[in-house]
Structures are given as C-alpha cells and as structure tokens.
Design a protein around this motif. Sequence first.
Motif, short mmCIF file in Angstrom:
data_model
loop_
_atom_site.label_atom_id
_atom_site.label_comp_id
_atom_site.label_asym_id
_atom_site.label_seq_id
_atom_site.Cartn_x
_atom_site.Cartn_y
_atom_site.Cartn_z
N ALA A 12 0.83 -1.20 0.00
CA ALA A 12 0.00 0.00 0.00
C ALA A 12 0.87 1.26 0.00
N LEU A 17 -0.65 4.55 -1.58
CA LEU A 17 -1.87 4.40 -0.78
C LEU A 17 -3.12 4.10 -1.63
N LEU A 19 -5.44 1.52 -2.79
CA LEU A 19 -5.77 0.15 -2.42
C LEU A 19 -6.18 -0.69 -3.63
N THR A 22 -2.96 -1.73 -5.06
CA THR A 22 -2.35 -2.67 -4.13
C THR A 22 -2.96 -4.05 -4.29
N GLN A 30 -9.69 -5.78 -2.96
CA GLN A 30 -9.50 -4.55 -2.20
C GLN A 30 -10.08 -4.65 -0.79
N SER A 34 -8.01 -4.02 2.77
CA SER A 34 -8.46 -3.08 3.80
C SER A 34 -8.66 -3.78 5.14
#
Length: 314
Positions: A12, A17, A19, A22, A30, A34
């Motif tokens: 991340a 940052l 997501l 990522t 996602q 998270s």
Amino acid sequence: MNLHQFRFVQEAARRNLNLTETAKALFTSQPGVSKAILELEEELGIDIFSRHGKRLRSITEPGQQVLACVEIIMREVGNLKRIGEEYSRQDSGTFSIATTHTQARYVLPAPVAQLRKQLPNLRISLHQGSPDQVARMLIDETADLGLATESLAQYSELVTLPCYEWQHVMVVPRDHPLAAAERISLEQLAGMPLVSYHPSFTGRTRIDKAFAARHLTPNVVLEAIDSDVIKTYVRLGMGVGIVAEMAMREEPANSDLVARPLGTLLGSNVTRVAFKRGAYLRNYVYAFAELLSERLPRKLIDKAMSGEADDFAL
C-alpha cells in the motif's frame, strides 16, 4: 499479526496508498487488503494510515516506524528464501541482472558467458532500462545486481561500488572536417549539431556539466539510449556523435567512422555495481561481480553490505 498483513501494508505504501492498485499487485481483493490492514492496526493499537472515508490519505508518524520494521522483516523473509534456494539448488537458480542498454550490449557479454561456463545450470535474466529503472528493480527485488553509470548512488536503499572508469569519444565520418583536426575544443563541439545520449543515460550529465562549466550550450539535435542508433545517425550526416568509448571497440580498422577521445574535455565516468542494502547475496552474485571487475572481490562487497563503508574510490 502475520506476513500477509505486513505485505499488504508494505505494498500500500509502495502504491501511493491506492488500495485498488495494491490489490491488483497482490492478486487479491481490495476489501481483503483493507480488512487485513485494519486488523493489524487494531492489534498494534495505532493507526498506520490516516483516512478520508475508506480511502487512505497519508502514513501516520507511528505508521512510518511500523513500515520501517515491516521493510526489515520482509527483506529478511526474502533472504531466508534465498538461503534455502541456494543450498537446495546448488547454483541452479535464476540470476537477474538489471542494467542499461550500453552495459548489456558492450560490457556484459564476456562476463555473462564466463559465468555460464562456470555454472552451466544457472539461468541468467537480463532486464534493461534507464538507470532509475535499474535502481527500482533492485529495490523491488526484481534483480539481484544492477549495473549503470547514472543515478544508482543516489538511492539510500542501495549499496553501490565503482566497477570501472570510461570516457566519451567523438564519432564522425572519415570525411568530416573534425576527423583530421589535431585538437578539438568544447567551443568547436558547441558549434556543431550533436547526436548523443538521452539525459538520463550513459554519462550524459557529465557532458552537459562540461559544457555548462564553460558557459556553452550544446546543440543536441538527436538523443538516443542506444549507441548503435547514435552511430547510424552520424553515418547519415545528422551530426557529430558523442558515445561511450566501449561502443567503438567492435568497429573494424577500416570503419567509415573515426573516434577521437574526449576525456580531457569531458572527464571520466564511473560505472557502478549496485545491490539492495541488506539483501542476501548468493554465491553466483559474488562470482559475477569478480568477473566484472577485479576491484569487486567478495570481501569488499561484504564490507560495503555490512555498512563498514558506503563507498570505495577507484
């Protein structure tokens, strides 16, 4: 806490940052990313990231310290895997080298061929890119060893060592006025159309600095990353070429191009070998470094990697 959570947090940060990016990079969802990050934050009792709704906005102060620890943990996990691979495969894995076109074309063929003779079961993978891309491949552990002239020493994540020195040469057709000139000045070169490297490749910064020091502006009419491309356009009469000296070593004695050294005008360049700081280096990495240059014995590399010294002069 577990390695999956560490990997998600690390990626991340690498993906600014984002997501969604990522999750794509880690081949997962996602919501899964998270959830894993939130669970780690709950276990640690801190916010690693500040948020706006569900989006990550920035890395918090304690988050910076967490990320530093995560980097060390994930690096050492990678080192454990490499140790296992080295001793189970007996030097039959894949050696990845990141480098620029000039190094791949003119410098690496001989040491790569020698290494293959020593270790016939070893697979060698060459990744070509700009010096900054070479650095990024090392940092991301896509490559084991990097070789370039520009940029590598600017990355704190890398340990770099000088490999060899070289100079630029002027290249012109045999019938060009400068081909028979006894002396060449920067003023003469500044008055000519020039064909040379892109600013991020093969010592171009040194060329620009040399002209700037004399308050001259070079008339670069064509930029390329490939020495052979530069020579092609010189042959077509587009301008005076400035290339790395190794790019002319294979030209025959009766070549239609003439090379003149520019070391006294432009100075010397240093090509550097780089490794990711703290990485575990397999035996064949050391073997290849010694084939590249006698200035790179294992003891010297280990000394640099251990932090006893950050650099060594040629």
